[in-house]
Scaffold this motif. Structure first.
Motif, PDB file in Angstrom:
ATOM      1  N   PRO A  90      -3.651 -38.267 -71.482  1.00 42.16           N
ATOM      2  CA  PRO A  90      -3.291 -36.734 -71.262  1.00 42.16           C
ATOM      3  C   PRO A  90      -2.612 -36.354 -72.181  1.00 42.16           C
ATOM      4  O   PRO A  90      -1.558 -36.933 -72.734  1.00 42.16           O
ATOM      5  CB  PRO A  90      -2.613 -36.824 -69.645  1.00 42.16           C
ATOM      6  CG  PRO A  90      -2.957 -38.084 -69.413  1.00 42.16           C
ATOM      7  CD  PRO A  90      -3.246 -39.020 -70.246  1.00 42.16           C
ATOM      8  N   ASP A  91      -3.154 -35.235 -72.948  1.00 47.81           N
ATOM      9  CA  ASP A  91      -2.446 -34.649 -74.194  1.00 47.81           C
ATOM     10  C   ASP A  91      -1.999 -33.297 -74.007  1.00 47.81           C
ATOM     11  O   ASP A  91      -1.825 -32.687 -75.055  1.00 47.81           O
ATOM     12  CB  ASP A  91      -3.467 -34.985 -75.409  1.00 47.81           C
ATOM     13  CG  ASP A  91      -4.624 -34.131 -75.322  1.00 47.81           C
ATOM     14  OD1 ASP A  91      -4.966 -33.640 -74.143  1.00 47.81           O
ATOM     15  OD2 ASP A  91      -5.434 -34.162 -76.186  1.00 47.81           O
ATOM     16  N   LEU A  92      -2.075 -32.582 -72.858  1.00 46.67           N
ATOM     17  CA  LEU A  92      -2.094 -31.145 -72.629  1.00 46.67           C
ATOM     18  C   LEU A  92      -0.869 -31.086 -71.704  1.00 46.67           C
ATOM     19  O   LEU A  92      -0.767 -31.715 -70.724  1.00 46.67           O
ATOM     20  CB  LEU A  92      -3.157 -30.370 -72.135  1.00 46.67           C
ATOM     21  CG  LEU A  92      -4.427 -30.344 -73.012  1.00 46.67           C
ATOM     22  CD1 LEU A  92      -5.386 -29.498 -72.130  1.00 46.67           C
ATOM     23  CD2 LEU A  92      -4.063 -29.447 -74.269  1.00 46.67           C
ATOM     24  N   ASN A  93       0.343 -30.300 -71.973  1.00 44.22           N
ATOM     25  CA  ASN A  93       1.161 -29.963 -70.893  1.00 44.22           C
ATOM     26  C   ASN A  93       0.456 -28.927 -69.880  1.00 44.22           C
ATOM     27  O   ASN A  93      -0.487 -28.183 -70.295  1.00 44.22           O
ATOM     28  CB  ASN A  93       2.631 -29.529 -71.402  1.00 44.22           C
ATOM     29  CG  ASN A  93       2.590 -28.170 -72.295  1.00 44.22           C
ATOM     30  OD1 ASN A  93       1.699 -27.428 -71.993  1.00 44.22           O
ATOM     31  ND2 ASN A  93       3.224 -28.110 -73.400  1.00 44.22           N
ATOM     32  N   ALA A  94       1.368 -28.545 -69.002  1.00 42.86           N
ATOM     33  CA  ALA A  94       0.710 -27.696 -67.931  1.00 42.86           C
ATOM     34  C   ALA A  94       0.619 -26.266 -68.372  1.00 42.86           C
ATOM     35  O   ALA A  94      -0.336 -25.738 -68.144  1.00 42.86           O
ATOM     36  CB  ALA A  94       1.932 -27.581 -66.679  1.00 42.86           C
ATOM     37  N   GLU A  95       1.310 -25.721 -69.432  1.00 42.49           N
ATOM     38  CA  GLU A  95       1.247 -24.511 -69.892  1.00 42.49           C
ATOM     39  C   GLU A  95       0.025 -24.421 -70.879  1.00 42.49           C
ATOM     40  O   GLU A  95      -0.804 -23.285 -70.689  1.00 42.49           O
ATOM     41  CB  GLU A  95       2.315 -23.915 -70.726  1.00 42.49           C
ATOM     42  CG  GLU A  95       2.564 -22.554 -71.395  1.00 42.49           C
ATOM     43  CD  GLU A  95       3.862 -22.417 -72.031  1.00 42.49           C
ATOM     44  OE1 GLU A  95       3.753 -21.922 -73.044  1.00 42.49           O
ATOM     45  OE2 GLU A  95       4.922 -22.608 -71.353  1.00 42.49           O
ATOM     46  N   GLU A  96      -0.290 -25.248 -71.621  1.00 45.27           N
ATOM     47  CA  GLU A  96      -1.366 -25.399 -72.525  1.00 45.27           C
ATOM     48  C   GLU A  96      -2.575 -25.561 -71.506  1.00 45.27           C
ATOM     49  O   GLU A  96      -3.701 -24.737 -72.017  1.00 45.27           O
ATOM     50  CB  GLU A  96      -1.446 -26.607 -73.410  1.00 45.27           C
ATOM     51  CG  GLU A  96      -0.171 -26.561 -74.434  1.00 45.27           C
ATOM     52  CD  GLU A  96      -0.032 -27.851 -75.163  1.00 45.27           C
ATOM     53  OE1 GLU A  96       0.179 -27.857 -76.453  1.00 45.27           O
ATOM     54  OE2 GLU A  96      -0.154 -28.911 -74.353  1.00 45.27           O
ATOM     55  N   ALA A  97      -2.838 -26.270 -70.749  1.00 48.51           N
ATOM     56  CA  ALA A  97      -3.790 -26.418 -69.750  1.00 48.51           C
ATOM     57  C   ALA A  97      -4.108 -25.104 -69.228  1.00 48.51           C
ATOM     58  O   ALA A  97      -5.362 -24.642 -69.045  1.00 48.51           O
ATOM     59  CB  ALA A  97      -3.659 -27.454 -68.691  1.00 48.51           C
ATOM     60  N   GLU A  99      -3.387 -21.975 -70.206  1.00 47.39           N
ATOM     61  CA  GLU A  99      -3.742 -21.092 -71.450  1.00 47.39           C
ATOM     62  C   GLU A  99      -5.416 -21.263 -71.764  1.00 47.39           C
ATOM     63  O   GLU A  99      -5.973 -20.274 -71.776  1.00 47.39           O
ATOM     64  CB  GLU A  99      -3.061 -21.375 -72.823  1.00 47.39           C
ATOM     65  CG  GLU A  99      -1.681 -20.794 -72.443  1.00 47.39           C
ATOM     66  CD  GLU A  99      -1.008 -21.018 -73.897  1.00 47.39           C
ATOM     67  OE1 GLU A  99      -1.491 -21.429 -74.818  1.00 47.39           O
ATOM     68  OE2 GLU A  99       0.305 -20.915 -73.697  1.00 47.39           O
ATOM     69  N   LEU A 100      -5.748 -22.759 -71.526  1.00 45.81           N
ATOM     70  CA  LEU A 100      -6.946 -23.040 -71.882  1.00 45.81           C
ATOM     71  C   LEU A 100      -8.079 -22.487 -70.869  1.00 45.81           C
ATOM     72  O   LEU A 100      -9.099 -21.957 -70.876  1.00 45.81           O
ATOM     73  CB  LEU A 100      -7.297 -24.474 -72.151  1.00 45.81           C
ATOM     74  CG  LEU A 100      -6.902 -24.919 -73.527  1.00 45.81           C
ATOM     75  CD1 LEU A 100      -6.843 -26.358 -73.438  1.00 45.81           C
ATOM     76  CD2 LEU A 100      -7.888 -24.395 -74.580  1.00 45.81           C
ATOM     77  N   TYR A 101      -7.390 -22.782 -69.476  1.00 47.50           N
ATOM     78  CA  TYR A 101      -8.122 -22.286 -68.314  1.00 47.50           C
ATOM     79  C   TYR A 101      -8.427 -20.774 -68.304  1.00 47.50           C
ATOM     80  O   TYR A 101      -9.545 -20.320 -68.204  1.00 47.50           O
ATOM     81  CB  TYR A 101      -7.370 -22.492 -67.031  1.00 47.50           C
ATOM     82  CG  TYR A 101      -7.937 -22.256 -65.659  1.00 47.50           C
ATOM     83  CD1 TYR A 101      -8.488 -23.313 -64.948  1.00 47.50           C
ATOM     84  CD2 TYR A 101      -8.002 -20.965 -65.040  1.00 47.50           C
ATOM     85  CE1 TYR A 101      -9.134 -23.174 -63.642  1.00 47.50           C
ATOM     86  CE2 TYR A 101      -8.713 -20.786 -63.881  1.00 47.50           C
ATOM     87  CZ  TYR A 101      -9.230 -21.844 -63.322  1.00 47.50           C
ATOM     88  OH  TYR A 101      -9.908 -21.663 -62.185  1.00 47.50           O
ATOM     89  N   ASN A 102      -7.314 -19.926 -68.770  1.00 43.85           N
ATOM     90  CA  ASN A 102      -7.473 -18.558 -68.690  1.00 43.85           C
ATOM     91  C   ASN A 102      -8.495 -18.163 -69.998  1.00 43.85           C
ATOM     92  O   ASN A 102      -9.291 -16.987 -69.765  1.00 43.85           O
ATOM     93  CB  ASN A 102      -6.262 -17.914 -69.276  1.00 43.85           C
ATOM     94  CG  ASN A 102      -5.085 -18.095 -67.763  1.00 43.85           C
ATOM     95  OD1 ASN A 102      -5.480 -18.143 -66.650  1.00 43.85           O
ATOM     96  ND2 ASN A 102      -3.975 -18.072 -67.937  1.00 43.85           N
TER      97      ASN A 102
END
Length: 179
Positions: A90-97, A99-102
């Motif tokens: 796992p290489d993304l933190n919750a905030e990055e994930a 942002e990508l979702y959005n």
């Protein structure tokens, strides 16, 4: 007539909220999944929906809605994997994930708005069962494209199929909320 954009956003709010909560629980462990694994997860969800639609007896007390939410969120994960590649950890933190979702849901909504304009909201006259069948058809197409190592001759790519599945699942959720 209902406002499609607002209804779309309402469904996404539910999906995004679950994605955020699961990211807190599990992190971004999904980043290690290869595309065929995500495709298979989506296929399982779509098959379960079809079973719920066809069978009168249900042994698990969850309806179609939770499965459509799963399809939407797994498709977003697949779009991230296409763009970023598969991670070994796992290489993304919750905030990055998030942002990508959005980012991917905004692009997918824009696609929906363009198609919805051209098709005149034809989906509103469709049955939820037909939307389920279209998702299953898209999954079989994606599996074939995966078997062809991602190459197509004249067809749209895997990413467009995932986006269509998201939009069909959202349309199904809108229909279910109106019943």
């Amino acid at each position: 007539m209902s406002n499609t954009s607002e209804q779309y956003d309402a469904v996404i709010t539910i999906c995004r909220d679950l994605f955020k909560k699961k990211t807190k629980d599990y992190g971004t462990a999904w980043r290690i999944l290869r595309l065929p694994s995500l495709t298979d997860q989506i296929f399982i969800k779509a098959q379960r929906i079809r079973g719920l639609q066809e069978n009168t007896e249900h042994k698990i007390d969850e309806g179609q809605e939770s499965e459509f939410i799963g399809i939407i969120n797994y498709c977003i994960m697949a779009l991230v994997q296409i763009d970023k590649g598969i991670a070994t950890q796992p290489d993304l933190n919750a905030e990055e994930a998030l942002e990508l979702y959005n980012y991917y849901i905004e692009n997918t909504k824009a696609l929906m708005e363009a198609k919805n304009h051209d098709y005149g909201e034809a989906w509103r006259d469709m049955r939820v069962s037909s939307l389920t069948d279209l998702i299953l058809q898209k999954l079989l197409r994606v599996k074939q494209i995966e078997d062809n190592q991602g190459k197509t001759i004249v067809s749209e790519g895997i990413d467009a199929n995932y986006q269509d599945m998201i939009n069909y699942a959202i349309f199904a959720m809108i229909h279910l909320s109106e019943k």
